[in-house]
Design an enzyme around this catalytic site. Structure first.
Site, short mmCIF file in Angstrom:
data_model
loop_
_atom_site.label_atom_id
_atom_site.label_comp_id
_atom_site.label_asym_id
_atom_site.label_seq_id
_atom_site.Cartn_x
_atom_site.Cartn_y
_atom_site.Cartn_z
N ILE A 170 0.83 -1.21 0.00
CA ILE A 170 0.00 0.00 0.00
C ILE A 170 0.87 1.26 0.00
CG2 ILE A 170 -1.70 1.30 1.35
CD1 ILE A 170 -2.71 -1.48 2.40
N SER A 187 12.40 3.14 3.70
CA SER A 187 12.51 1.68 3.63
C SER A 187 13.57 1.20 4.60
CB SER A 187 12.90 1.23 2.23
OG SER A 187 12.03 1.78 1.28
N ASP A 224 14.24 2.64 9.26
CA ASP A 224 13.68 1.52 10.01
C ASP A 224 12.95 2.11 11.20
OD1 ASP A 224 13.20 -0.59 11.77
OD2 ASP A 224 15.05 -1.64 11.25
N ASN A 270 2.99 4.27 7.42
CA ASN A 270 2.44 3.11 6.72
C ASN A 270 3.13 1.81 7.12
OD1 ASN A 270 1.15 1.67 4.21
ND2 ASN A 270 3.37 1.40 3.99
N SER A 309 -5.79 0.24 11.28
CA SER A 309 -6.59 -0.89 10.80
C SER A 309 -7.90 -0.93 11.58
CB SER A 309 -5.84 -2.20 11.03
OG SER A 309 -6.69 -3.30 10.77
N LYS A 340 -2.75 -1.99 16.64
CA LYS A 340 -3.45 -1.02 15.80
C LYS A 340 -4.40 -0.15 16.64
CE LYS A 340 -1.61 -1.74 11.74
NZ LYS A 340 -0.86 -0.68 11.02
P1 NAP Z 1 3.28 -5.07 3.15
O1 NAP Z 1 3.15 -5.19 1.68
O2 NAP Z 1 3.80 -6.20 3.96
O3 NAP Z 1 4.15 -3.75 3.43
C1 NAP Z 1 4.57 -3.43 4.72
C2 NAP Z 1 5.67 -2.39 4.59
O4 NAP Z 1 6.12 -2.04 5.92
C3 NAP Z 1 6.90 -2.92 3.84
O5 NAP Z 1 7.46 -1.88 3.06
C4 NAP Z 1 7.84 -3.30 4.97
O6 NAP Z 1 9.19 -3.29 4.61
C5 NAP Z 1 7.51 -2.16 5.92
N1 NAP Z 1 8.06 -2.36 7.26
C6 NAP Z 1 7.86 -3.40 8.11
N2 NAP Z 1 8.61 -3.23 9.22
C7 NAP Z 1 9.29 -2.07 9.05
C8 NAP Z 1 10.22 -1.35 9.82
N3 NAP Z 1 10.64 -1.81 11.01
N4 NAP Z 1 10.70 -0.19 9.35
C9 NAP Z 1 10.30 0.28 8.16
N5 NAP Z 1 9.45 -0.36 7.35
C10 NAP Z 1 8.95 -1.52 7.81
O7 NAP Z 1 1.87 -4.72 3.82
P2 NAP Z 1 0.70 -3.69 3.45
O8 NAP Z 1 -0.55 -4.46 3.40
O9 NAP Z 1 1.07 -2.83 2.30
O10 NAP Z 1 0.68 -2.83 4.80
C11 NAP Z 1 0.84 -1.43 4.85
C12 NAP Z 1 0.09 -0.91 6.07
O11 NAP Z 1 -1.31 -1.13 5.88
C13 NAP Z 1 0.46 -1.61 7.37
O12 NAP Z 1 0.56 -0.67 8.42
C14 NAP Z 1 -0.73 -2.54 7.59
O13 NAP Z 1 -0.90 -2.88 8.95
C15 NAP Z 1 -1.85 -1.71 7.04
N6 NAP Z 1 -3.07 -2.44 6.70
C16 NAP Z 1 -3.04 -3.39 5.71
C17 NAP Z 1 -4.20 -4.07 5.40
C18 NAP Z 1 -4.25 -5.11 4.31
O14 NAP Z 1 -5.30 -5.72 4.09
N7 NAP Z 1 -3.14 -5.35 3.57
C19 NAP Z 1 -5.41 -3.80 6.07
C20 NAP Z 1 -5.41 -2.83 7.08
C21 NAP Z 1 -4.22 -2.15 7.37
P3 NAP Z 1 9.96 -4.63 4.13
O15 NAP Z 1 9.73 -4.75 2.65
O16 NAP Z 1 11.39 -4.34 4.49
O17 NAP Z 1 9.39 -5.79 4.90
#
Ligand code: NAP
Length: 242
Positions: free
Chosen positions: A28, A47, A68, A95, A143, A170
């Site tokens: 996202i 990142s 990070d 995010n 979330s 969350k």
């Molecule tokens: P995703 O594709 O797994 O992306 C998560 C991102 O967060 C990745 O870029 C990851 O980096 C990064 N990240 C994790 N730990 C980190 C850290 N310590 N420092 C910096 N970056 C870090 O998941 P997504 O679905 O896009 O999630 C984005 C946000 O949306 C999250 O907060 C999630 O909780 C929220 N959300 C998602 C959904 C859904 O259905 N997907 C629903 C509600 C809320 P790496 O590539 O290095 O791992």
């Protein structure tokens, strides 16, 4: 830790909205960077892995900074780098997030460090830069799993999802957003549920809609005018119950 601007543009930053998106190298966050960049924002994706960030930034034509959210030094260096280059920050999108399905102390610490404490770390480092913006705006990708209303509503899927640590973290992310809105009335702070989205985070469940749809929810709050709301939790339909 070093920060690594991956690309530079000839456009001066002063005329563009300067935006930082944590965890912007995929999912996202990546798509939000694409959409905000298309709207003219000068986007930095944060990142934790500099190489992944630079690759994503090159694909998007935006800038990259190593960040990070669990590392004080990394966060400080990232914001210092943006400060040096732009002198301010207009939009901050929290995010970055993790979803752990295990339930033990180590998983709890990792989950809260990233999803909740990370918001404090990055916000505190960003506040001096946000203070120099004419329309400072902070968006937390939280979330509906953190909504007490949703997890207690049998008609909602959240009430049946066994994601205890993620949900609790969350709730904290949303509450931090509300508390920041109260303590910094000159800055907008809003939290959101993006919609269940097909990303690496949800791949194991095989669920979710395209990132393009969910990033639009983030973009709507990231582009609020100066008179926009603060201290809210929203999804694509508007305000979401706590
Ligand atoms: P995703 O594709 O797994 O992306 C998560 C991102 O967060 C990745 O870029 C990851 O980096 C990064 N990240 C994790 N730990 C980190 C850290 N310590 N420092 C910096 N970056 C870090 O998941 P997504 O679905 O896009 O999630 C984005 C946000 O949306 C999250 O907060 C999630 O909780 C929220 N959300 C998602 C959904 C859904 O259905 N997907 C629903 C509600 C809320 P790496 O590539 O290095 O791992």
């Amino acid at each position: 830790m070093s920060t690594t601007p991956a690309t530079s543009t000839s456009t001066t930053s002063t005329s563009r909205t300067v935006t930082l998106i944590t965890g912007g190298n995929k999912g996202i966050g990546f798509e939000t960077a694409r959409q905000l960049s298309a709207l003219g924002h000068l986007v930095y994706i944060g990142s934790r892995d500099a190489e992944r960030g630079e690759k994503a930034a090159a694909e998007l034509g935006v800038r990259s900074v190593q960040l990070d959210v669990t590392d004080d030094a990394s966060v400080a260096a990232a914001l210092a780098s943006i400060d040096a280059a732009e002198g301010r920050l207009d939009v901050l999108v929290h995010n970055a997030g993790v979803l752990e399905t295990g339930f033990d102390t180590a998983a709890a610490l990792r989950t809260f460090d990233t999803n909740a404490v990370g918001i404090v770390r990055v916000t505190e480092a960003a506040l001096p830069l946000l203070a120099r913006s004419a329309n400072p705006n902070v968006v937390t990708v939280s979330s509906s799993m953190g909504s007490f209303w949703a997890v207690n509503n049998p008609e909602r899927a959240e009430s049946r999802a066994p994601l205890q640590l993620y949900a609790a973290s969350k709730s904290a992310a949303t509450m931090l957003t509300v508390q920041y809105a109260k303590t910094h009335p000159g800055i907008k702070f809003n939290a959101l549920e993006p919609g269940t989205t097909a990303t690496d985070m949800t791949a194991a469940f095989g669920i979710g809609r395209p990132v393009q749809d969910s990033a639009r929810v983030v973009v709507r709050l990231a582009t609020l005018g100066a008179d926009g709301p603060t201290g809210t939790l929203q999804d694509e339909n508007g305000e979401l119950a706590w």
